[in-house]
Design a protein around this motif. Structure first.
Motif, mmCIF file in Angstrom:
data_model
loop_
_atom_site.group_PDB
_atom_site.id
_atom_site.type_symbol
_atom_site.label_atom_id
_atom_site.label_comp_id
_atom_site.label_asym_id
_atom_site.label_seq_id
_atom_site.Cartn_x
_atom_site.Cartn_y
_atom_site.Cartn_z
ATOM 1 N N LEU A 22 0.832 -1.196 0.000
ATOM 2 C CA LEU A 22 0.000 0.000 0.000
ATOM 3 C C LEU A 22 0.868 1.249 0.000
ATOM 4 C CD1 LEU A 22 -2.661 1.559 0.250
ATOM 5 C CD2 LEU A 22 -2.467 1.253 2.736
ATOM 6 N N GLY A 23 1.873 1.274 0.851
ATOM 7 C CA GLY A 23 2.771 2.425 0.909
ATOM 8 C C GLY A 23 3.452 2.675 -0.420
ATOM 9 N N GLU A 24 3.933 1.631 -1.029
ATOM 10 C CA GLU A 24 4.605 1.770 -2.327
ATOM 11 C C GLU A 24 3.637 2.287 -3.379
ATOM 12 O OE1 GLU A 24 8.067 2.011 -4.244
ATOM 13 O OE2 GLU A 24 7.787 1.418 -2.158
ATOM 14 N N HIS A 25 2.423 1.775 -3.382
ATOM 15 C CA HIS A 25 1.410 2.242 -4.335
ATOM 16 C C HIS A 25 1.102 3.724 -4.128
ATOM 17 C CE1 HIS A 25 -2.191 2.412 -6.794
ATOM 18 N NE2 HIS A 25 -2.791 2.998 -5.761
ATOM 19 N N LEU A 26 0.886 4.119 -2.878
ATOM 20 C CA LEU A 26 0.543 5.515 -2.611
ATOM 21 C C LEU A 26 1.674 6.461 -2.993
ATOM 22 C CD1 LEU A 26 -1.310 5.140 0.798
ATOM 23 C CD2 LEU A 26 -2.313 5.674 -1.434
ATOM 24 N N VAL A 27 2.904 6.064 -2.736
ATOM 25 C CA VAL A 27 4.049 6.927 -3.048
ATOM 26 C C VAL A 27 4.282 6.995 -4.555
ATOM 27 C CG1 VAL A 27 6.560 7.142 -2.820
ATOM 28 C CG2 VAL A 27 5.154 6.661 -0.804
ATOM 29 N N ARG A 28 4.260 5.853 -5.224
ATOM 30 C CA ARG A 28 4.587 5.839 -6.656
ATOM 31 C C ARG A 28 3.447 6.260 -7.565
ATOM 32 N NH1 ARG A 28 8.641 1.097 -8.375
ATOM 33 N NH2 ARG A 28 10.193 1.471 -6.776
ATOM 34 N N HIS A 29 2.253 5.751 -7.285
ATOM 35 C CA HIS A 29 1.153 5.968 -8.222
ATOM 36 C C HIS A 29 0.218 7.102 -7.825
ATOM 37 C CE1 HIS A 29 2.424 2.415 -10.364
ATOM 38 N NE2 HIS A 29 2.460 1.774 -9.209
ATOM 39 N N GLU A 30 0.058 7.309 -6.545
ATOM 40 C CA GLU A 30 -0.832 8.373 -6.075
ATOM 41 C C GLU A 30 -0.053 9.640 -5.711
ATOM 42 O OE1 GLU A 30 -4.133 8.031 -6.184
ATOM 43 O OE2 GLU A 30 -3.906 5.979 -6.914
ATOM 44 N N ARG A 31 1.271 9.553 -5.782
ATOM 45 C CA ARG A 31 2.158 10.696 -5.527
ATOM 46 C C ARG A 31 2.004 11.295 -4.122
ATOM 47 N NH1 ARG A 31 5.217 9.203 -9.441
ATOM 48 N NH2 ARG A 31 4.550 9.714 -11.523
ATOM 49 N N VAL A 32 1.775 10.424 -3.136
ATOM 50 C CA VAL A 32 1.721 10.882 -1.746
ATOM 51 C C VAL A 32 3.162 10.959 -1.241
ATOM 52 C CG1 VAL A 32 0.944 10.313 0.594
ATOM 53 C CG2 VAL A 32 -0.526 9.819 -1.374
ATOM 54 N N PRO A 33 3.594 12.101 -0.736
ATOM 55 C CA PRO A 33 4.960 12.199 -0.205
ATOM 56 C C PRO A 33 5.172 11.212 0.952
ATOM 57 C CG PRO A 33 3.974 14.382 -0.437
ATOM 58 C CD PRO A 33 2.882 13.375 -0.667
ATOM 59 N N ARG A 34 6.357 10.603 0.994
ATOM 60 C CA ARG A 34 6.653 9.596 2.027
ATOM 61 C C ARG A 34 6.450 10.136 3.439
ATOM 62 N NH1 ARG A 34 8.918 4.968 0.023
ATOM 63 N NH2 ARG A 34 9.771 5.146 -2.065
ATOM 64 N N GLU A 35 6.877 11.357 3.683
ATOM 65 C CA GLU A 35 6.722 11.938 5.021
ATOM 66 C C GLU A 35 5.247 12.053 5.396
ATOM 67 O OE1 GLU A 35 7.932 13.062 8.635
ATOM 68 O OE2 GLU A 35 9.271 12.427 7.037
ATOM 69 N N GLU A 36 4.427 12.472 4.453
ATOM 70 C CA GLU A 36 2.979 12.567 4.707
ATOM 71 C C GLU A 36 2.392 11.191 4.989
ATOM 72 O OE1 GLU A 36 -1.171 13.520 2.386
ATOM 73 O OE2 GLU A 36 0.649 14.502 1.654
ATOM 74 N N LEU A 37 2.818 10.202 4.215
ATOM 75 C CA LEU A 37 2.339 8.839 4.420
ATOM 76 C C LEU A 37 2.708 8.339 5.813
ATOM 77 C CD1 LEU A 37 1.013 6.260 3.376
ATOM 78 C CD2 LEU A 37 3.212 5.654 2.352
ATOM 79 N N ARG A 38 3.953 8.564 6.233
ATOM 80 C CA ARG A 38 4.378 8.153 7.579
ATOM 81 C C ARG A 38 3.542 8.840 8.652
ATOM 82 N NH1 ARG A 38 9.771 7.798 5.381
ATOM 83 N NH2 ARG A 38 9.987 10.029 5.586
ATOM 84 N N ASP A 39 3.324 10.133 8.488
ATOM 85 C CA ASP A 39 2.533 10.883 9.468
ATOM 86 C C ASP A 39 1.099 10.365 9.533
ATOM 87 O OD1 ASP A 39 4.750 12.440 9.979
ATOM 88 O OD2 ASP A 39 4.032 14.172 8.822
ATOM 89 N N ARG A 40 0.513 10.118 8.386
ATOM 90 C CA ARG A 40 -0.886 9.652 8.361
ATOM 91 C C ARG A 40 -1.010 8.251 8.947
ATOM 92 N NH1 ARG A 40 -3.509 11.008 2.648
ATOM 93 N NH2 ARG A 40 -5.334 10.215 3.738
ATOM 94 N N LEU A 41 -0.054 7.367 8.634
ATOM 95 C CA LEU A 41 -0.090 6.018 9.202
ATOM 96 C C LEU A 41 0.105 6.050 10.714
ATOM 97 C CD1 LEU A 41 1.876 3.942 6.556
ATOM 98 C CD2 LEU A 41 -0.515 3.642 7.222
ATOM 99 N N ALA A 42 1.009 6.893 11.182
ATOM 100 C CA ALA A 42 1.231 7.008 12.631
ATOM 101 C C ALA A 42 -0.030 7.496 13.324
ATOM 102 C CB ALA A 42 2.396 7.950 12.911
ATOM 103 N N HIS A 43 -0.666 8.505 12.763
ATOM 104 C CA HIS A 43 -1.905 9.032 13.342
ATOM 105 C C HIS A 43 -2.998 7.960 13.336
ATOM 106 C CE1 HIS A 43 -4.953 11.908 14.460
ATOM 107 N NE2 HIS A 43 -5.674 11.525 13.418
#
Length: 56
Positions: free
Chosen positions: A26-47
């Motif tokens: 999921l993380g790889e998909h969001l970063v590569r295909h949905e263009r979600v910045p890694r830092e944002e993804l980490r923050d959202r997953l932590a929350h």
């Protein structure tokens, strides 16, 4: 029923093990295909992970 399967008796570990690959994909998909910045993804997953278990 899980007590009959010793390798699944630790439900916390089992959940983490089963979700680990999904989370990575999921993380790889969001970063590569949905263009979600890694830092944002980490923050959202932590929350998300601190909020969801406490809501039950």
């Amino acid at each position: 029923m899980l007590e009959r399967l010793p390798w699944l008796a630790d439900s916390g570990f089992t959940a983490h093990a089963l979700l680990a690959a999904t989370r990575a994909d999921l993380g790889e998909h969001l970063v590569r295909h949905e263009r979600v910045p890694r830092e944002e993804l980490r923050d959202r997953l932590a929350h998300f992970t601190t909020r969801v278990p406490s809501s039950h």
